[in-house]
Design a protein around this motif. Structure first.
Motif, PDB file in Angstrom:
ATOM      1  N   PHE A 322       0.826  -1.214   0.000  1.00  0.00           N
ATOM      2  CA  PHE A 322       0.000   0.000   0.000  1.00  0.00           C
ATOM      3  C   PHE A 322       0.856   1.259   0.000  1.00  0.00           C
ATOM      4  O   PHE A 322       0.567   2.210  -0.702  1.00  0.00           O
ATOM      5  N   THR A 323       1.905   1.257   0.832  1.00  0.00           N
ATOM      6  CA  THR A 323       2.783   2.419   0.856  1.00  0.00           C
ATOM      7  C   THR A 323       3.307   2.701  -0.540  1.00  0.00           C
ATOM      8  O   THR A 323       3.289   3.842  -1.015  1.00  0.00           O
ATOM      9  N   PHE A 324       3.732   1.659  -1.195  1.00  0.00           N
ATOM     10  CA  PHE A 324       4.296   1.774  -2.531  1.00  0.00           C
ATOM     11  C   PHE A 324       3.264   2.324  -3.516  1.00  0.00           C
ATOM     12  O   PHE A 324       3.532   3.288  -4.250  1.00  0.00           O
ATOM     13  N   ILE A 325       2.073   1.746  -3.485  1.00  0.00           N
ATOM     14  CA  ILE A 325       1.018   2.192  -4.412  1.00  0.00           C
ATOM     15  C   ILE A 325       0.704   3.666  -4.188  1.00  0.00           C
ATOM     16  O   ILE A 325       0.589   4.440  -5.137  1.00  0.00           O
ATOM     17  N   PHE A 326       0.603   4.071  -2.907  1.00  0.00           N
ATOM     18  CA  PHE A 326       0.218   5.450  -2.647  1.00  0.00           C
ATOM     19  C   PHE A 326       1.300   6.431  -3.061  1.00  0.00           C
ATOM     20  O   PHE A 326       1.007   7.529  -3.518  1.00  0.00           O
ATOM     21  N   GLU A 327       2.545   6.026  -2.938  1.00  0.00           N
ATOM     22  CA  GLU A 327       3.612   6.904  -3.427  1.00  0.00           C
ATOM     23  C   GLU A 327       3.470   7.113  -4.919  1.00  0.00           C
ATOM     24  O   GLU A 327       3.599   8.218  -5.433  1.00  0.00           O
ATOM     25  N   LYS A 328       3.202   6.029  -5.624  1.00  0.00           N
ATOM     26  CA  LYS A 328       3.041   6.119  -7.082  1.00  0.00           C
ATOM     27  C   LYS A 328       1.869   7.034  -7.447  1.00  0.00           C
ATOM     28  O   LYS A 328       1.989   7.885  -8.320  1.00  0.00           O
ATOM     29  N   ILE A 329       0.737   6.836  -6.757  1.00  0.00           N
ATOM     30  CA  ILE A 329      -0.445   7.656  -7.063  1.00  0.00           C
ATOM     31  C   ILE A 329      -0.157   9.119  -6.769  1.00  0.00           C
ATOM     32  O   ILE A 329      -0.556  10.010  -7.522  1.00  0.00           O
ATOM     33  N   GLU A 330       0.562   9.366  -5.679  1.00  0.00           N
ATOM     34  CA  GLU A 330       0.864  10.746  -5.321  1.00  0.00           C
ATOM     35  C   GLU A 330       1.662  11.435  -6.421  1.00  0.00           C
ATOM     36  O   GLU A 330       1.389  12.571  -6.793  1.00  0.00           O
ATOM     37  N   ILE A 331       2.641  10.707  -6.962  1.00  0.00           N
ATOM     38  CA  ILE A 331       3.452  11.276  -8.032  1.00  0.00           C
ATOM     39  C   ILE A 331       2.579  11.562  -9.253  1.00  0.00           C
ATOM     40  O   ILE A 331       2.642  12.627  -9.863  1.00  0.00           O
ATOM     41  N   ARG A 332       1.718  10.593  -9.579  1.00  0.00           N
ATOM     42  CA  ARG A 332       0.790  10.770 -10.704  1.00  0.00           C
ATOM     43  C   ARG A 332      -0.098  11.990 -10.522  1.00  0.00           C
ATOM     44  O   ARG A 332      -0.290  12.798 -11.431  1.00  0.00           O
ATOM     45  N   ALA A 333      -0.671  12.089  -9.315  1.00  0.00           N
ATOM     46  CA  ALA A 333      -1.661  13.138  -9.060  1.00  0.00           C
ATOM     47  C   ALA A 333      -1.048  14.531  -9.174  1.00  0.00           C
ATOM     48  O   ALA A 333      -1.744  15.486  -9.479  1.00  0.00           O
ATOM     49  N   GLY A 334       0.249  14.623  -8.921  1.00  0.00           N
ATOM     50  CA  GLY A 334       0.867  15.943  -8.915  1.00  0.00           C
ATOM     51  C   GLY A 334       1.673  16.240 -10.160  1.00  0.00           C
ATOM     52  O   GLY A 334       2.519  17.120 -10.175  1.00  0.00           O
ATOM     53  N   ILE A 335       1.375  15.517 -11.239  1.00  0.00           N
ATOM     54  CA  ILE A 335       2.215  15.598 -12.418  1.00  0.00           C
ATOM     55  C   ILE A 335       2.240  17.010 -12.992  1.00  0.00           C
ATOM     56  O   ILE A 335       3.224  17.444 -13.576  1.00  0.00           O
ATOM     57  N   TYR A 336       1.156  17.767 -12.780  1.00  0.00           N
ATOM     58  CA  TYR A 336       1.083  19.112 -13.356  1.00  0.00           C
ATOM     59  C   TYR A 336       1.985  20.108 -12.652  1.00  0.00           C
ATOM     60  O   TYR A 336       2.174  21.210 -13.110  1.00  0.00           O
ATOM     61  N   GLU A 337       2.523  19.703 -11.484  1.00  0.00           N
ATOM     62  CA  GLU A 337       3.378  20.641 -10.767  1.00  0.00           C
ATOM     63  C   GLU A 337       4.813  20.629 -11.269  1.00  0.00           C
ATOM     64  O   GLU A 337       5.622  21.463 -10.895  1.00  0.00           O
ATOM     65  N   ASN A 338       5.137  19.631 -12.095  1.00  0.00           N
ATOM     66  CA  ASN A 338       6.509  19.553 -12.596  1.00  0.00           C
ATOM     67  C   ASN A 338       6.773  20.667 -13.585  1.00  0.00           C
ATOM     68  O   ASN A 338       5.981  20.930 -14.463  1.00  0.00           O
ATOM     69  N   ARG A 339       7.908  21.297 -13.400  1.00  0.00           N
ATOM     70  CA  ARG A 339       8.246  22.370 -14.306  1.00  0.00           C
ATOM     71  C   ARG A 339       9.063  21.866 -15.481  1.00  0.00           C
ATOM     72  O   ARG A 339       9.784  20.921 -15.358  1.00  0.00           O
TER      73      ARG A 339
END
Ligand code: ATP
Ligand code: MG
Lengths: 339, 259
Positions: A322-339
């Motif tokens: 679960f920890t692993f999955i949530f880290e992945k989702i978090e990265i996905r969810a914030g993709i628009y913040e990457n410059r």
């Protein structure tokens, strides 16, 4: 009178013959009793080798007193086992088997001696194989519960969060009360109340329903507060900009505000869900057979700690995934913040 | 009743209070179609509050807003109390009036194209294809067609503001409100935003612009208004305003400070 005397005489004969047999038995057994009692004394004083020597005085006698022989040899075997002399212990049990090949006590004993002689890891692996099917069944139930709550509680939480920030007082008050109640009392108590308490009010649930209800309400309350925080952390200008192009409050929430909370909410919600995996163990108290209950059953039946260790590993496996999955989702969810 | 000379927007006695503070105090303003009105004034004088009132982001206590000849936005309840019209009605009105904010307020989770499409798509319920077409038109207008697929986080401030303008324009508003559109920008980025606004003006867009950029006011405005303590203190053409013929001491001192 004549009638009775006839019966009594039969009974009397039976009684006397029994007494006679017992007397004979006692005469034969007298010296064996002495041996066992001496052996007990020796054991009591901690001198196990002496006890063994005393017990060996009981001779293999196919006659009337085979019980004493079996008893003595098994006692010797146990003492040798305690002294870690495994070869001697199995030899003693084999003495019994030589005379009585079907003696189950001796057979069991030899099996456990064999097990004792195996390397520890082999024993552990064998135990694992023995417990795993049951534990996995329990684990499937645990995961079923977790998945159900992961689906239900964010929806419930979102409703509560939206209710809390509503400007309509009765709704926000109700949601405040809901959170206050479910965050302020132990989950265990809530589960007990739903499963054991509500039937007295005429409402009865199956264990699974009660578990889903209890966990669902509790986790909705927690997620409600988290989601509310997430919504309120979105900069005010976003709502204004959405309104300025003509969006309604709900359109703005759905299209603009809530999607922006995903990334911020992922870490705290991930934490909640990891806590949830462990909290499902509490429903074992309301007659649910899940991982914790299965482990507990195995542990009690075999008094074998391997069941608990194994359960711990399964829980760890779940939380790690679960920890692993949530880290992945978090990265996905914030993709628009990457410059 | 539409007539040729009818003002597009007519404000009468607009008053907005925050508790004891009167942020806007009885403002009257007529804006004719195609007119560019620039409002200047010191910080806290109520310029933003006035613009936000026009877009119903603030509920005014007194006054009326007339748009294209119809009084809009407020209704009287049974007890005679005045309050904002139904939310659906307000949304409809807002979509006819575009607003651009000092801090852009782009939607960070949508691409540039997604930002501009959002109004036509969600509010006007246009098909994705139609919304996309409109959005691409608007992006071309502000010169950012090549940025359509990036997220706002990758844009410069000037580009962000131009996307925000395109987003407002996508709703085909009849009036545009700009609240200090360049105040959050580095000086070298101000020009591109004003170029965009200038080209809008050439197309005949009616605009009310709050700004501290006097050069821009001088060049673009049909009318300049000086606002202070919630009221219009003076107004006139840029020529009048900046030629030192204005009597008002406070305007002079404000202009001297700012220029
Ligand atoms: N939501 C609010 N609640 C309370 N007071 C407010 C609120 N919004 C604005 N004000 C007050 O109203 C007054 C006018 O504010 P406004 O933002 O309209 O000024 P402004 O002319 O736009 O200033 P600036 O040039 O700094 O943007 C100020 O005194 C401000 O503190
Ligand atoms: Mg302002």
């Amino acid at each position: 009178m004549r009638l009775f005397s006839g019966r009594i005489s039969k009974k009397t004969i039976l009684l006397f013959s029994c007494l006679f047999l017992l007397l004979v038995q006692a005469c034969y057994a007298a010296d064996y009793d002495q041996i066992f009692s001496d052996a007990n004394d020796a054991m009591g004083s901690g001198d196990l080798p002496a006890a063994i020597a005393i017990l060996q005085k009981v001779k293999p006698d196919k006659g009337d007193d085979s019980g004493a022989f079996v008893r003595s040899r098994m006692q010797i075997a146990r003492l040798q086992f305690a002294l870690k002399d495994m070869n001697a212990a199995s030899a003693s049990a084999n003495e019994v088997l030589a005379l009585y090949p079907d003696n189950s006590e001796a057979l069991n004993f030899i099996a456990s001696v064999k097990k004792e002689q195996k390397p520890r890891y082999v024993v552990f692996l064998e135990d694992c194989l023995r417990f795993l099917p049951q534990l996995l069944k329990g684990a499937v139930m645990t995961i079923t519960l977790v998945v159900c709550i992961i689906v239900i509680s964010p929806l419930g939480g979102l409703l509560i969060a939206l209710g809390r920030i509503s400007t309509f007082k009765p709704v926000s008050g109700l949601c405040w009360f809901f959170i206050w109640l479910f965050r302020g009392t132990p989950l265990l108590l809530q589960l007990f109340f739903i499963y054991y308490g509500l039937p007295s009010l005429g409402i009865t649930f199956k264990p699974f329903t009660a578990a889903i209800l209890g966990l669902g309400l509790n986790y909705s309350a927690y997620l409600g507060e988290i989601i509310r925080g997430g919504i309120q952390s979105i900069e005010h200008g976003q709502m204004e900009a959405a309104k300025a192009i003509g969006m309604s409050y709900w359109q703005a929430m759905r299209r603009v505000i809530i999607p922006q909370t995903y990334k911020r909410l992922m870490p705290p919600i991930g934490n909640e869900f990891i806590a949830l995996i462990k909290d499902t163990a509490l429903v074992s108290t309301i007659a649910m057979v899940e991982l914790m209950r299965s482990a507990d059953q195995m542990f009690n039946a075999y008094f074998n700690v391997t069941a608990l260790i194994l359960a711990a590993f399964i829980y760890l496996l779940f939380t790690t995934i679960f920890t692993f999955i949530f880290e992945k989702i978090e990265i996905r969810a914030g993709i628009y913040e990457n410059r | 009743m539409k007539t040729a000379n009818q003002p597009l927007l007519s404000l009468k006695g607009i008053t907005k209070r925050f508790g004891a503070l009167t942020a806007v105090n009885g403002v009257d303003l007529d804006v004719c179609p195609g007119e560019i009105v620039v409002i200047i004034g010191p910080s806290g004088s109520g310029k933003s509050t006035l613009l936000r009132s026009v877009n119903f982001l603030e509920e005014i206590e007194e006054g009326s807003i007339t748009f294209e000849g119809n009084e809009i936005g407020y209704v009287k309840s049974k007890h005679g109390r005045r309050h904002l019209d139904a939310p659906a009605k307000i949304c409809e009105l807002r979509s006819e009036i575009g607003m651009v904010f000092q801090h852009f307020n782009l939607f960070p989770h949508m691409t540039v194209l997604g930002n501009v499409m959002e109004g036509p798509l969600t509010v006007q319920k246009k098909s994705p294809e139609a919304a996309r077409e409109i959005a691409l038109d608007m992006l071309a207008k502000v010169g950012l067609s090549d940025k359509r697929d990036v997220y706002p986080a990758t844009l410069s401030g000037g580009q962000k503001q131009r996307v925000a303008i395109a987003r407002a324009l996508a709703m085909r508003p009849k009036l545009m409100l700009f609240d200090e559109p360049t105040s959050a920008l580095d000086p070298e980025l101000i020009g591109e935003v004003f170029d965009t606004i200038r080209s809008l003006g050439k197309e005949g867009m009616t605009m009310i612009i709050v700004t501290h950029q006097m050069g821009f006011a001088k060049e673009m405005a049909d009318r300049v208004i000086f606002m202070e303590k919630g009221s219009f203190v003076a107004q006139g053409t840029p020529e009048d305003f900046f030629s030192n013929q204005m009597e008002h001491d406070r305007i002079q001192s404000f202009l001297n400070r700012i220029m």
